[in-house]
Scaffold this motif. Structure first.
Motif, PDB file in Angstrom:
ATOM      1  N   LEU B  99       0.822  -1.219   0.000  1.00 56.31           N
ATOM      2  CA  LEU B  99       0.000   0.000   0.000  1.00 56.31           C
ATOM      3  C   LEU B  99       0.859   1.274   0.000  1.00 56.31           C
ATOM      4  CD1 LEU B  99      -2.850  -0.838   2.560  1.00 56.31           C
ATOM      5  CD2 LEU B  99      -3.045  -0.695   0.074  1.00 56.31           C
ATOM      6  N   GLY B 100       2.166   1.103   0.219  1.00 51.80           N
ATOM      7  CA  GLY B 100       3.044   2.278   0.214  1.00 51.80           C
ATOM      8  C   GLY B 100       3.252   2.901   1.584  1.00 51.80           C
ATOM      9  N   CYS B 101       2.910   2.197   2.647  1.00 51.67           N
ATOM     10  CA  CYS B 101       3.101   2.744   3.993  1.00 51.67           C
ATOM     11  C   CYS B 101       4.588   3.032   4.225  1.00 51.67           C
ATOM     12  CB  CYS B 101       2.606   1.768   5.057  1.00 51.67           C
ATOM     13  SG  CYS B 101       0.823   1.521   5.005  1.00 51.67           S
ATOM     14  N   ALA B 102       4.856   4.160   4.838  1.00 54.77           N
ATOM     15  CA  ALA B 102       6.244   4.599   5.009  1.00 54.77           C
ATOM     16  C   ALA B 102       7.024   3.705   5.961  1.00 54.77           C
ATOM     17  CB  ALA B 102       6.267   6.037   5.507  1.00 54.77           C
ATOM     18  N   GLY B 103       6.337   3.036   6.862  1.00 54.19           N
ATOM     19  CA  GLY B 103       7.016   2.164   7.811  1.00 54.19           C
ATOM     20  C   GLY B 103       6.073   1.120   8.377  1.00 54.19           C
ATOM     21  N   ALA B 104       6.659   0.148   9.074  1.00 53.13           N
ATOM     22  CA  ALA B 104       5.877  -0.867   9.788  1.00 53.13           C
ATOM     23  C   ALA B 104       6.429  -0.932  11.213  1.00 53.13           C
ATOM     24  CB  ALA B 104       5.990  -2.224   9.109  1.00 53.13           C
ATOM     25  N   LEU B 105       5.525  -0.821  12.188  1.00 53.39           N
ATOM     26  CA  LEU B 105       5.912  -0.859  13.599  1.00 53.39           C
ATOM     27  C   LEU B 105       5.754  -2.303  14.078  1.00 53.39           C
ATOM     28  CD1 LEU B 105       6.660   0.816  16.122  1.00 53.39           C
ATOM     29  CD2 LEU B 105       4.216   1.231  16.456  1.00 53.39           C
ATOM     30  N   MET B 106       6.887  -2.937  14.465  1.00 57.02           N
ATOM     31  CA  MET B 106       6.810  -4.378  14.696  1.00 57.02           C
ATOM     32  C   MET B 106       7.080  -4.824  16.129  1.00 57.02           C
ATOM     33  SD  MET B 106       7.991  -6.326  11.280  1.00 57.02           S
ATOM     34  CE  MET B 106       7.262  -7.752  12.106  1.00 57.02           C
ATOM     35  N   GLY B 114      10.535 -15.530  27.765  1.00 56.86           N
ATOM     36  CA  GLY B 114      11.889 -16.026  28.001  1.00 56.86           C
ATOM     37  C   GLY B 114      12.577 -16.505  26.738  1.00 56.86           C
ATOM     38  N   VAL B 115      12.150 -15.986  25.589  1.00 56.28           N
ATOM     39  CA  VAL B 115      12.783 -16.412  24.331  1.00 56.28           C
ATOM     40  C   VAL B 115      14.123 -15.684  24.168  1.00 56.28           C
ATOM     41  CG1 VAL B 115      10.597 -16.967  23.224  1.00 56.28           C
ATOM     42  CG2 VAL B 115      11.523 -14.657  23.003  1.00 56.28           C
ATOM     43  N   SER B 116      14.964 -16.245  23.305  1.00 59.55           N
ATOM     44  CA  SER B 116      16.323 -15.724  23.152  1.00 59.55           C
ATOM     45  C   SER B 116      16.386 -14.624  22.097  1.00 59.55           C
ATOM     46  CB  SER B 116      17.258 -16.864  22.739  1.00 59.55           C
ATOM     47  OG  SER B 116      16.864 -17.371  21.464  1.00 59.55           O
ATOM     48  N   ASP B 117      17.456 -13.826  22.164  1.00 59.94           N
ATOM     49  CA  ASP B 117      17.713 -12.841  21.107  1.00 59.94           C
ATOM     50  C   ASP B 117      17.853 -13.536  19.749  1.00 59.94           C
ATOM     51  OD1 ASP B 117      17.581 -10.722  22.832  1.00 59.94           O
ATOM     52  OD2 ASP B 117      19.669 -10.095  22.599  1.00 59.94           O
ATOM     53  N   GLU B 118      18.450 -14.732  19.757  1.00 61.89           N
ATOM     54  CA  GLU B 118      18.594 -15.489  18.509  1.00 61.89           C
ATOM     55  C   GLU B 118      17.215 -15.784  17.900  1.00 61.89           C
ATOM     56  OE1 GLU B 118      20.984 -16.417  16.536  1.00 61.89           O
ATOM     57  OE2 GLU B 118      19.866 -17.852  15.287  1.00 61.89           O
ATOM     58  N   GLY B 119      16.287 -16.224  18.731  1.00 65.22           N
ATOM     59  CA  GLY B 119      14.935 -16.527  18.242  1.00 65.22           C
ATOM     60  C   GLY B 119      14.221 -15.278  17.728  1.00 65.22           C
ATOM     61  N   LEU B 120      14.407 -14.160  18.436  1.00 68.67           N
ATOM     62  CA  LEU B 120      13.770 -12.910  17.994  1.00 68.67           C
ATOM     63  C   LEU B 120      14.436 -12.397  16.717  1.00 68.67           C
ATOM     64  CD1 LEU B 120      13.231 -11.178  21.452  1.00 68.67           C
ATOM     65  CD2 LEU B 120      11.509 -12.284  20.011  1.00 68.67           C
ATOM     66  N   PHE B 121      15.759 -12.535  16.641  1.00 73.35           N
ATOM     67  CA  PHE B 121      16.446 -12.146  15.400  1.00 73.35           C
ATOM     68  C   PHE B 121      15.883 -12.943  14.219  1.00 73.35           C
ATOM     69  CE2 PHE B 121      19.613 -12.844  12.119  1.00 73.35           C
ATOM     70  CZ  PHE B 121      19.951 -11.541  11.797  1.00 73.35           C
ATOM     71  N   ARG B 122      15.725 -14.247  14.419  1.00 73.64           N
ATOM     72  CA  ARG B 122      15.201 -15.078  13.329  1.00 73.64           C
ATOM     73  C   ARG B 122      13.805 -14.614  12.914  1.00 73.64           C
ATOM     74  NH1 ARG B 122      16.684 -21.392  14.773  1.00 73.64           N
ATOM     75  NH2 ARG B 122      18.905 -21.070  15.176  1.00 73.64           N
ATOM     76  N   ASN B 123      12.993 -14.226  13.898  1.00 76.58           N
ATOM     77  CA  ASN B 123      11.642 -13.761  13.568  1.00 76.58           C
ATOM     78  C   ASN B 123      11.689 -12.549  12.652  1.00 76.58           C
ATOM     79  OD1 ASN B 123       8.594 -13.321  14.151  1.00 76.58           O
ATOM     80  ND2 ASN B 123       9.544 -11.403  14.797  1.00 76.58           N
ATOM     81  N   PHE B 124      12.422 -11.512  13.064  1.00 73.18           N
ATOM     82  CA  PHE B 124      12.469 -10.289  12.256  1.00 73.18           C
ATOM     83  C   PHE B 124      13.158 -10.561  10.910  1.00 73.18           C
ATOM     84  CE2 PHE B 124      12.070  -8.350  16.581  1.00 73.18           C
ATOM     85  CZ  PHE B 124      10.885  -7.665  16.354  1.00 73.18           C
ATOM     86  N   SER B 125      14.188 -11.370  10.956  1.00 73.05           N
ATOM     87  CA  SER B 125      14.932 -11.701   9.749  1.00 73.05           C
ATOM     88  C   SER B 125      14.029 -12.405   8.725  1.00 73.05           C
ATOM     89  CB  SER B 125      16.111 -12.588  10.133  1.00 73.05           C
ATOM     90  OG  SER B 125      16.962 -12.798   9.043  1.00 73.05           O
ATOM     91  N   GLU B 126      13.240 -13.351   9.192  1.00 74.24           N
ATOM     92  CA  GLU B 126      12.327 -14.065   8.288  1.00 74.24           C
ATOM     93  C   GLU B 126      11.296 -13.103   7.699  1.00 74.24           C
ATOM     94  OE1 GLU B 126      12.090 -17.212   7.076  1.00 74.24           O
ATOM     95  OE2 GLU B 126      14.008 -17.711   8.011  1.00 74.24           O
ATOM     96  N   VAL B 127      10.822 -12.153   8.500  1.00 73.32           N
ATOM     97  CA  VAL B 127       9.846 -11.185   7.979  1.00 73.32           C
ATOM     98  C   VAL B 127      10.491 -10.383   6.848  1.00 73.32           C
ATOM     99  CG1 VAL B 127       8.479  -9.120   8.475  1.00 73.32           C
ATOM    100  CG2 VAL B 127       8.495 -11.027  10.104  1.00 73.32           C
TER     101      VAL B 127
END
Lengths: 309, 309
Positions: B99-106, B114-127
């Protein structure tokens, strides 16, 4: 309170297999569910240990449809259907009822914290009214360590009074026996089904009017847990409970969901089972070896497990 | 790091209007968004204060489509697109980019704790990889009091290093100035956009390299907050900050989302605005009267607010 169609016994929050691209693997899921039923364990699919909250509503519906299409009996199913969004909870719960699932395991909406019993009552009440199907049987899902939103005794009482034929039970994953005992003491006598969220409390639960348990480790140790449920009045019950506790405490040394999947992968000879979705991370090679060594040390086996190659 | 298409200034996590049956009210939503833009405030629609996590992905897409179809400029939009399920986050984020939105707030996935930074990195990375669109600009959403899952400094650093043109900012709703200051000190100099999650920290943020703020009370006090952002280097900035704080602290005496909606309802003369979705509960009549009295006592007004009757 209606006593028909009431779920009893041991249920597994079935671990959800993923393909390499993290999409749900319906074929492995169906085989795993059939194996669990062969071990005398029902299917609380889409529980916390199923990574259900990492699945979209559409993905959960697709897996549930595949399960029923494969001939798995919906009378053995209590899928998790409680979402953050009321609209999602209604969609998923209505679909489960339409498929003939014996129950729906419902988390409270878990994003907003510090919400009131009144707000939670309205959530469950709206689901009951919008689904609008007399076959609906709701099992409340109390898991404050994860959801951070509690289902209190007064809320349970109000829901039972308002919807006596629909709100028929609870899974208590508080890990706090005092809370489970209070729920049993207050509501079990009137026919309300109470399932501790771990087999650690299976025997104590049965001795206090419980209905069984719904437990992560029923994914890997189903037959032994189901046997204690069936024979809890036998003389060897305490010894059986202790044997179950040894398996549980071995898994509890690791992140539970990756450890369950590592065990299934190992005993089924099917490494694909190790895949988890972000934000979870699979066990590393060292952890996997250590887990299997720990399980071998207590003579743990997973009998008759078969997965597609 | 690319500096083009960077959002700056004050944004509002737009409160979402509902019809009497709790379905989203696109007509009122569009008018409210147009009014906010007229007050010089951008649209962080589908934030926490938007009850976004009480909306399905389909409901959010429908509202966003309606907004763009009504001629609201997507360059002013930073919709919330972070969900528990990776598949949902990808669907919603891809749609916002399309739609052309200037940003996405995630948000990070917020069910499992209690999840790890590695797991969260993978989440954002996959997105990032699955959306696969160079126009994507992600603003991380750190709100541990609600999500209970933190976006740590090492995670931010790793994401910026891996996706320098895509992971371009953060909303820090920790409510902890020490954390906001640390994020500013570590990353603002390289062009990373830092938005405190409350106008309470607007002036302090600007003085330390911040980009503005994204704040609940920008729903009701937009022009004054936007003015401080524009004139933060003026001599009267501290006095303006104090005036903003008086409004903020008045709202903070009540449950924030129902209070924001009660204020919009009152000043727009449109009682339909009071409706919230479960698990939230609207202010009762006594609370509403007290809130308006409190606001009158500090000479608060909402200028030019218009909603459909």
């Amino acid at each position: 309170m209606a006593s028909a169609r009431r779920i009893k016994g041991v249920l597994s929050p079935v671990v959800t297999p993923f393909k390499a691209d993290c999409s749900p693997d319906a074929e492995r899921f169906i085989k795993q569910c059939k194996w669990l039923i062969s071990q005398n364990v029902g299917l609380a699919c889409f529980g916390t240990n199923s990574e259900a909250n990492s699945l979209s509503v559409a993905e959960r519906i697709e897996l549930l449809d595949a399960l029923v299409a494969a001939g798995v009996d919906p009378e053995r199913m209590m899928p998790g259907t409680g979402c953050c969004a009321l609209s999602d909870s209604v969609t998923l719960t209505a679909h489960a009822v339409k498929l003939g699932c014996a129950g729906a395991l419902m988390l409270p909406p878990f994003y907003y914290k510090g919400v009131s019993d009144e707000g939670l009552f309205r959530n469950f009440s709206e689901v009951v009214q919008r689904v609008g199907d007399s076959r609906l049987r709701i099992y409340l899902y109390h898991i404050p360590p994860v959801s951070q939103v509690s289902i209190t005794l007064p809320l349970i009482e109000r829901l039972i009074k308002t919807y006596p034929d629909t709100v028929v039970g609870i899974k208590d994953s508080s890990g706090d026996w005092n809370n489970t005992k209070a729920v049993l003491d207050n509501f079990a006598k009137t026919g309300f089904s109470v399932f501790p969220g771990s087999e650690t409390f299976l025997l104590a639960g049965m001795r206090n009017g419980g209905s069984g348990c719904i437990s992560a480790t029923a994914n890997v140790n189903p037959a032994a847990i189901a046997r204690l449920h069936g024979e809890w009045q036998n003389a060897d019950a305490d010894a059986r409970q202790e044997a179950l506790n040894r398996v549980r405490s071995t898994f509890a040394k690791y992140p539970m969901i990756p450890a369950l999947k590592a065990a299934v992968a190992h005993y089924a000879g099917d490494p694909a089972w190790t895949t988890v979705r972000p934000p979870l991370v699979e066990l590393d090679a060292g952890q996997r070896t250590k887990l299997i060594d720990d399980l071998s040390a207590i003579d743990f086996v997973m009998p008759g497990l078969k997965s597609p190659k």
